[in-house]
Design a protein around this motif. Structure first.
Motif, PDB file in Angstrom:
ATOM      1  N   GLY A 296      -0.028   5.705  -3.288  1.00 14.98           N
ATOM      2  CA  GLY A 296      -0.827   4.819  -2.635  1.00 14.98           C
ATOM      3  C   GLY A 296      -2.391   5.240  -2.832  1.00 14.98           C
ATOM      4  O   GLY A 296      -3.197   4.708  -3.024  1.00 14.98           O
ATOM      5  N   ILE A 297      -2.448   6.538  -2.320  1.00 12.91           N
ATOM      6  CA  ILE A 297      -4.060   7.039  -2.252  1.00 12.91           C
ATOM      7  C   ILE A 297      -4.474   7.287  -3.685  1.00 12.91           C
ATOM      8  O   ILE A 297      -5.591   6.796  -3.841  1.00 12.91           O
TER       9      ILE A 297
ATOM     10  N   ASN B 279      -3.551   5.148  -6.153  1.00 11.01           N
ATOM     11  CA  ASN B 279      -4.064   3.721  -6.320  1.00 11.01           C
ATOM     12  C   ASN B 279      -5.336   2.996  -6.058  1.00 11.01           C
ATOM     13  O   ASN B 279      -5.827   2.292  -6.401  1.00 11.01           O
ATOM     14  N   LEU B 280      -5.636   3.580  -4.859  1.00  7.42           N
ATOM     15  CA  LEU B 280      -7.020   3.047  -3.943  1.00  7.42           C
ATOM     16  C   LEU B 280      -8.073   3.973  -4.306  1.00  7.42           C
ATOM     17  O   LEU B 280      -9.175   3.662  -3.758  1.00  7.42           O
TER      18      LEU B 280
ATOM     19  N   LEU C   4      -8.978   7.098  -3.354  1.00  6.61           N
ATOM     20  CA  LEU C   4      -9.405   7.545  -2.187  1.00  6.61           C
ATOM     21  C   LEU C   4     -10.029   8.895  -2.443  1.00  6.61           C
ATOM     22  O   LEU C   4      -9.503   9.813  -3.319  1.00  6.61           O
TER      23      LEU C   4
ATOM     24  N   GLU D 214     -11.195  11.117   2.976  1.00  5.42           N
ATOM     25  CA  GLU D 214     -10.205   9.794   3.396  1.00  5.42           C
ATOM     26  C   GLU D 214      -8.547  10.132   3.095  1.00  5.42           C
ATOM     27  O   GLU D 214      -7.749   9.751   3.852  1.00  5.42           O
TER      28      GLU D 214
ATOM     29  N   VAL E  29      -7.432  12.206   6.178  1.00  6.93           N
ATOM     30  CA  VAL E  29      -7.133  11.252   7.290  1.00  6.93           C
ATOM     31  C   VAL E  29      -5.837  10.629   7.129  1.00  6.93           C
ATOM     32  O   VAL E  29      -5.183  10.371   8.067  1.00  6.93           O
ATOM     33  N   VAL E  30      -5.613  10.234   5.679  1.00  7.05           N
ATOM     34  CA  VAL E  30      -4.320   9.459   5.783  1.00  7.05           C
ATOM     35  C   VAL E  30      -3.227  10.399   5.873  1.00  7.05           C
ATOM     36  O   VAL E  30      -2.212  10.026   6.666  1.00  7.05           O
TER      37      VAL E  30
ATOM     38  N   PHE F 139       2.760   3.975  12.644  1.00  6.74           N
ATOM     39  CA  PHE F 139       1.579   4.257  12.114  1.00  6.74           C
ATOM     40  C   PHE F 139       0.382   3.849  13.090  1.00  6.74           C
ATOM     41  O   PHE F 139      -0.563   4.501  13.253  1.00  6.74           O
TER      42      PHE F 139
ATOM     43  N   LEU G  23      -8.495   7.303  15.742  1.00  2.00           N
ATOM     44  CA  LEU G  23      -9.315   6.995  14.573  1.00  2.00           C
ATOM     45  C   LEU G  23     -10.188   5.839  14.831  1.00  2.00           C
ATOM     46  O   LEU G  23      -9.769   4.976  15.779  1.00  2.00           O
TER      47      LEU G  23
ATOM     48  N   GLU H  13     -11.725   4.066   9.427  1.00  3.95           N
ATOM     49  CA  GLU H  13     -10.578   4.914   9.163  1.00  3.95           C
ATOM     50  C   GLU H  13      -9.072   4.240   9.208  1.00  3.95           C
ATOM     51  O   GLU H  13      -8.227   4.348   8.181  1.00  3.95           O
TER      52      GLU H  13
ATOM     53  N   VAL I 217      -8.573   2.091   6.239  1.00  6.95           N
ATOM     54  CA  VAL I 217      -8.106   2.824   4.898  1.00  6.95           C
ATOM     55  C   VAL I 217      -6.827   3.063   5.063  1.00  6.95           C
ATOM     56  O   VAL I 217      -5.947   2.962   4.173  1.00  6.95           O
ATOM     57  N   VAL I 218      -6.248   3.524   6.242  1.00  5.21           N
ATOM     58  CA  VAL I 218      -4.857   4.189   6.549  1.00  5.21           C
ATOM     59  C   VAL I 218      -4.077   2.629   6.269  1.00  5.21           C
ATOM     60  O   VAL I 218      -2.958   2.976   5.378  1.00  5.21           O
TER      61      VAL I 218
ATOM     62  N   GLN J  29      -4.587   0.006   4.508  1.00  6.61           N
ATOM     63  CA  GLN J  29      -4.572  -0.093   2.895  1.00  6.61           C
ATOM     64  C   GLN J  29      -3.454   0.405   2.343  1.00  6.61           C
ATOM     65  O   GLN J  29      -3.055   0.365   1.511  1.00  6.61           O
ATOM     66  N   VAL J  30      -3.661   2.047   2.381  1.00  5.60           N
ATOM     67  CA  VAL J  30      -2.788   3.059   1.903  1.00  5.60           C
ATOM     68  C   VAL J  30      -1.379   2.796   2.222  1.00  5.60           C
ATOM     69  O   VAL J  30      -0.526   2.610   1.414  1.00  5.60           O
TER      70      VAL J  30
ATOM     71  N   SER K 125      -0.319  -0.312   0.259  1.00  7.72           N
ATOM     72  CA  SER K 125      -0.402  -0.095  -1.202  1.00  7.72           C
ATOM     73  C   SER K 125       1.080   0.926  -1.389  1.00  7.72           C
ATOM     74  O   SER K 125       1.826   0.723  -2.564  1.00  7.72           O
ATOM     75  N   SER K 126       1.268   1.916  -0.565  1.00  3.36           N
ATOM     76  CA  SER K 126       2.321   2.837  -0.863  1.00  3.36           C
ATOM     77  C   SER K 126       3.704   2.084  -0.823  1.00  3.36           C
ATOM     78  O   SER K 126       4.780   2.569  -1.300  1.00  3.36           O
TER      79      SER K 126
END
Lengths: 327, 327
Positions: free
Chosen positions: A249-250, A252-253, A255, A259, A262-263, B246, B255, B259, B262-263, B265-266, B269-270
């Motif tokens: 995912g990271i 794909n985006l 990042l 970032e 943080v994820v 999450f 956060l 931020e 972004v999390v 979105q990941v 996507s993941s």
């Protein structure tokens, strides 16, 4: 209160059990511990830590049962193993509980054989805590009984309810039977019979489905040991798999490193509930004594928490309450 | 190639099946579709989309089988339902396949009854694609057969291997039997027998455990329909549960909104791999015809993908290959 600890159980002995024991003893001043295993190995490890030698003692047991040894065979032939010695001491009243991160099958066999069953119990069971969005819940059986008859489900539910209430702090635990659908007509003949029998319990919430686990639609997820074992190991594999899914995912985006960091922190924090070290171990419910098993991969923190959990089980007299509930 | 589509199946009819059919027909110019269901409902919905009326036709079937109706009863009494009519058309050769996001039990019952079984097949089965860190893999049975005998496991493995190879693009699919441990001595008597029988297959990879699913230690996860159904629904519940886990993680780490975004979105996507819409549906393997079932919650994209998947199954003649492999 005296708790014996298998000093050579699990993948990370002697460090995990010995260090965990020292930490638990610091936490509970009234606790006395006996480390069971080869004296030299334990002494060597124990010398690394400040500890009260009056409260942490050693019981020499030269043999070690390996994680992959055949349980029945190992228990029979290794009479001087930490597992057989420790449970023997418990049987003789030299300690109030025995905890181990060792070979689960050997522990179950030795516990059942040496300690016997509580009055009225048909078969002891292994439960496991399971992460849900509402906190930890109980799944049982997770491998001691691959096939479960109706009356066994009922006893598991009763024993699990006491554990969930006394130790996990769930006020009025509800029992759900894992099945393919909610209606009582669903499932195999065995499950339909189990439903009928469980319906006699005041806290039976009916059938639940796979999707109801994470939602904690019940507090106790009842199933046979085959299903429970598969679900337990599947659940344990989720954090590692998610790391891989998240890497994708990271990527794909696209990042950046900040970032991504943080994820990954959020991922780690979010999945803390999945960390088996938080609880450390759960007792074999139904044996006449307190024998607790932890994950083979237990770290010191897990061992510490398992010992503290054993102390809590003793304080709450769960076996007395189980006998009262069954008879 | 003519594929009939249940226009009133699933939770989101008529939009999902009708819109999905229009999209599939745009994708494959040689495809002819028949929307089966109440004419007025279909015409109303279809009028919303530009489409080639020569290639998308309507077959009136006034009755609708509800998602929670008793399958046997519904199939028996609702002879003019989209499911019974659509499969009847398939039986009579008026179409090459039937796809539906409707009542799975009714679809299985009607498919087995109306189309019959392929030569040599003991019991048709439902497989499902399952997300792993190496991409989608096949789990079977996921609910058609709650109890599975050895010879059924062998046939499921053979049918699944053909599906995985032809449709999922897995070069040499390996079959794993879900169990509590790797050794062939593990598990119930049924599983030990199944292991012996499966060992005759060239692509049997032995027992696998719950922790091996996400790692894709095998390509086909073989299990009975009780275990498969629980695991399937549990797997489907993971994305929603993770959103909650999450949220907690984001809160714990304090956060900010940027931020957090972004999390999230990941996370989205993941977990795309977990979205059942990507595949849409899988056929009942073992019936003499092509009958495909999708998730009740199928969106237009899922219906489109299920129709495209059916076209692929027809192009690859999977039934012919199954018969050749079994006999």
């Amino acid at each position: 209160m005296v708790i014996a600890v298998d000093a050579v159980g699990g993948d990370f002995y002697p460090q995990s059990p010995v260090k965990g024991a020292v930490q638990a003893s610091e936490k509970l001043p009234d606790l006395n511990l006996i480390l069971v295993g080869p004296e030299d190995i334990i002494e060597d490890e124990l010398s690394n830590y400040d500890h009260d030698s009056q409260r942490i003692k050693i019981q020499h047991a030269p043999e070690i049962i390996g994680m992959n040894e055949s349980p029945a065979q190992a228990v029979k032939t290794k009479q001087n193993s930490s597992i057989v010695s420790g449970l023997g001491m418990h049987k003789m009243g030299k300690c109030d509980a025995f905890v181990s991160a060792g070979n689960t099958g050997a522990l179950l066999a030795a516990s059942t054989f040496l300690l016997g069953k509580l009055k009225g119990v048909s078969r002891p069971t292994i439960a496991a805590v399971y992460p849900t969005i509402q906190g930890l819940r109980l799944m049982m059986d997770v491998g001691a009984n691959l096939e479960v008859r109706s009356e066994m489900y009922v006893q598991f539910a009763q024993m699990g309810s006491i554990y969930a209430h006394e130790i996990m702090g769930i006020e009025e635990p509800k029992v759900g039977l894992l099945n393919v659908g909610e209606e009582k007509s669903k499932g195999t003949e065995d499950l339909k019979e189990a439903y009928e029998a469980l319906a006699e319990l005041p806290n039976f919430a009916g059938n639940i489905e796979g999707r109801d686990i994470f939602d904690a639609k019940a507090d106790i997820f009842l199933c046979d040991g085959l299903i429970g074992n598969i679900l337990l190991k599947f659940g344990e594999s989720i954090p590692k798999a998610l790391k891989v899914f998240f890497k994708k995912g990271i990527k794909n985006l696209n990042l950046g490193p900040e970032e991504s960091k943080v994820v990954q922190q959020v991922l780690k924090s979010s999945l803390e509930e999945f960390n088996p070290d938080r609880v450390g171990g759960v007792p074999f419910l139904g044996v006449d004594g307190l024998s607790m098993v932890g994950h083979g991969s237990s770290k010191p923190r897990a061992m510490k928490n398992m010992i503290l959990n054993a102390a809590k089980c003793l304080e709450h007299n769960i076996n007395e309450k189980i006998v009262a509930s069954l008879n």
